[in-house]
Design an enzyme around this catalytic site. Structure first.
Site, short mmCIF file in Angstrom:
data_model
loop_
_atom_site.label_atom_id
_atom_site.label_comp_id
_atom_site.label_asym_id
_atom_site.label_seq_id
_atom_site.Cartn_x
_atom_site.Cartn_y
_atom_site.Cartn_z
N SER A 180 0.84 -1.20 0.00
CA SER A 180 0.00 0.00 0.00
C SER A 180 0.88 1.25 0.00
O SER A 180 1.63 1.47 -0.94
CB SER A 180 -0.96 -0.06 1.19
N ASP A 186 -10.39 -3.87 -5.25
CA ASP A 186 -9.74 -3.05 -4.23
C ASP A 186 -10.33 -1.64 -4.25
O ASP A 186 -10.22 -0.93 -5.27
CB ASP A 186 -8.24 -2.99 -4.52
N HIS A 225 -8.37 -4.88 -0.75
CA HIS A 225 -7.06 -4.35 -0.41
C HIS A 225 -6.28 -5.29 0.52
O HIS A 225 -5.15 -4.99 0.88
CB HIS A 225 -7.22 -2.98 0.26
#
Length: 208
Positions: A102, A152, A183
């Protein structure tokens, strides 16, 4: 530049040095043990992001979900590249790998785009690059894994597709691990990363 707080362990002889970059709200502990398990004897450098977003550690500022402070990103990219180069210099000859999740994947990707020679193998787990990167020389042959979730909500799939295509256009050796979820990190992504980092390089004159 003040060096970021980091957990660091040196590599055994012949083992790689792995840089691990946490996600928003994580810290230097998030992937430290995981990184050590990826390759036996690997050294690990796991820095903590220097930006606090309502108490959550990040590597650069943003003004909203997917809206980055690009000036801050540019500054912190150069700071991180310098930090990485300093740690690499402490272990000459060690193969250098890096992965991030991320926000950690985003700072790693930004460093890689500006300084492609720092890393030999890279894992970008759920990256979000909302700008159009300029062409980057020096990525040809770099081994890059990109993972993503088709649903996501933070990293929209079309942007993941665009990033995959961009790396391929630069000549990188790109592998992908795509799932139908969101995610979250899945076991298949960890397996793909371990496979990349443990793969033996039989090309003459290249580090494994």
């Amino acid at each position: 530049m003040a060096a970021p707080h980091a957990l660091i362990t040196p590599p055994a002889p012949g083992a790689p040095l792995i840089f691990a970059f946490h996600g928003t709200g994580g810290d230097e502990h998030q992937f430290f043990d995981f990184a050590r398990e990826l390759v036996p004897g690997a050294g690990v450098v796991s820095p903590r992001g220097a930006v606090s977003e309502h108490g959550a550690a990040r590597f650069f500022r943003r003004t909203g979900e997917g809206v980055y402070d690009m000036d801050d990103l540019a500054r912190r990219t150069e700071d991180m590249a310098a930090f990485v180069a300093e740690r690499i210099a402490e272990h000459p000859g060690a193969p250098v790998y890096g992965f991030g999740y991320s926000n950690g994947a985003n700072i790693l990707a930004s460093v890689l785009m500006r300084h492609p020679g720092l890393f030999q193998r890279i894992g970008l787990l759920h990256p979000l690059i909302p700008w159009d990167p300029a062409p980057a020389s020096g990525l040809a042959g770099r081994q890059v894994l990109i993972s993503a979730g088709r649903r996501d909500p933070i990293c929209p799939w079309p942007l993941s597709e665009r990033l995959i295509a961009w790396f391929r256009e630069q000549g990188a050796d790109v592998a992908t691990e795509i799932h139908d979820g969101g995610h979250e990190l899945r076991a298949s992504e960890a397996t793909a990363l371990a496979t990349l980092f443990r793969r033996r390089d039989t090309t003459p004159g290249r580090s494994r």
